[in-house]
Design an enzyme around this catalytic site. Structure first.
Site, short mmCIF file in Angstrom:
data_model
loop_
_atom_site.label_atom_id
_atom_site.label_comp_id
_atom_site.label_asym_id
_atom_site.label_seq_id
_atom_site.Cartn_x
_atom_site.Cartn_y
_atom_site.Cartn_z
N CYS A 5 0.86 -1.18 0.00
CA CYS A 5 0.00 0.00 0.00
C CYS A 5 0.90 1.23 0.00
O CYS A 5 1.54 1.54 1.00
CB CYS A 5 -0.91 0.00 1.22
SG CYS A 5 -1.91 1.50 1.35
N CYS A 12 -5.23 5.47 -4.44
CA CYS A 12 -4.47 4.24 -4.20
C CYS A 12 -3.04 4.51 -4.65
O CYS A 12 -2.79 4.76 -5.83
CB CYS A 12 -5.07 3.07 -4.96
SG CYS A 12 -4.07 1.56 -4.90
#
Length: 329
Positions: free
Chosen positions: A82, A233
């Site tokens: 991430c 993201c």
């Protein structure tokens, strides 16, 4: 019964609860316990507002890194990487160890992180490495009849859109579109299908629709595996930047400005002498609040939550981004 202290953080408004396992004495938690706690705490109906996931921070299993990041999505699934979360973990660990740069262990790689020059409004800004970068179908995994998917129409997915796929190391499916496609429900329908039982991406995939803004700027909207649509993201923005550079045969070392619903970041692609590609993601690492919860009998109850002044700074950037994006529609 356990009292768990947290820091509420976000990178490009991709929000998380950051939990230090050592300080909370939960290093022995099982994956099932981490998942259950994430599902309970990240529920958007929770009094703390929920989150996209939890960033569990603990000691590295290797010599060298100053810590390790584990990412658990709001549905309890594990994310191998991430980028937005890593920026906030980088800040947390660098401040904890009084450093300006170091290495952090993630699920599949040990990555360089460092404090960076602010992108504006005195917002705390950090740079993180996104790698490894792989195009082979087996690394995603992907079953669409080709070993490498680059700017190609896959009729089973859509008869008009050209897709590219890359793992960084989590899987991404990317297509460049115009505003009319962004305004349609194509992305939601496709991403929902590919993140349910399907023959093409058996483990699911992050699906990004990208709009060109200029030679050095793009807009990215992502449906994240295990989460759904998010404000941003980090790995998707990095992957989309790489695909844009490749489509245009553009110079890798030149930074690209990436806009999203949660703000703005910069991404630079690099290629070493061996042909290995890595990406550098630069963006905010905002600490929204610090607090604690009680975790007892599978119930998570808010105890404390004290806001910082950092979100107001970030909102100034968001306002600027939204005003700019209106001019591109």
């Amino acid at each position: 019964m356990a009292t768990i202290h947290f820091t509420k953080v976000h990178g490009s408004q991709n929000d998380f609860f950051l939990v230090d396992e050592e300080e909370n004495l939960i290093t022995e938690w099982s994956d099932e316990q981490r998942a259950d706690f994430a599902i309970k705490l990240c529920d958007r109906k929770h009094s703390l507002g929920g989150a996209d996931g939890i960033l569990y921070v603990t000691k590295s299993s290797e010599v060298g890194p100053i810590g390790q990041m584990r990412v658990v999505n709001s549905d309890g699934s594990i994310a191998s990487m991430c980028g937005n979360g890593l920026r906030t973990v980088a800040r947390y660990l660098l401040e904890k160890h009084a450093l300006t740069e170091a290495k952090v262990e993630t699920m599949k790689a040990i990555l360089d992180v460092k404090k960076a020059t602010s992108l504006g409004f005195d917002i705390p800004t950090y740079q993180v490495e996104i790698s490894p970068v792989k195009f082979a179908a087996e690394t995603l995994p992907m079953h669409v009849g080709v070993e490498k998917l680059f700017n190609q129409v896959i009729p089973e997915l859509d008869t008009e859109l050209a897709f590219s796929a890359v793992s960084v190391p989590n899987p991404h499916l990317i297509t460049f579109v115009d505003q009319s496609v962004l305004d349609s429900d194509k992305q939601e329908k496709l991403a929902s299908y590919l993140n349910s039982e399907n023959p093409y991406f058996p483990d699911g995939v992050n699906v990004s629709f990208v709009k060109r803004l200029s030679d050095d700027a793009i807009y990215v909207r992502t449906f994240e595996r295990g989460v759904g649509f998010t404000n941003a993201c980090g790995t998707a923005m990095s992957a989309c930047s790489l695909i844009k550079k490749m489509l245009d045969n553009d110079t890798f070392e030149t930074p690209l400005n990436v806009y999203n619903d949660g703000g703005r970041v910069q991404v630079t692609a690099k290629e070493d002498a061996a042909g290995e590609i890595s990406l550098q993601l630069i963006g905010n690492a905002t600490f929204v609040s610090k607090g604690s919860v009680r975790y007892e009998n599978d119930i998570v109850t808010e105890l404390t939550n004290e806001a910082t002044a950092e979100q107001a700074l970030y909102q100034a950037l968001v306002k600027e981004v939204k005003e700019f994006l209106k001019t591109t529609e």
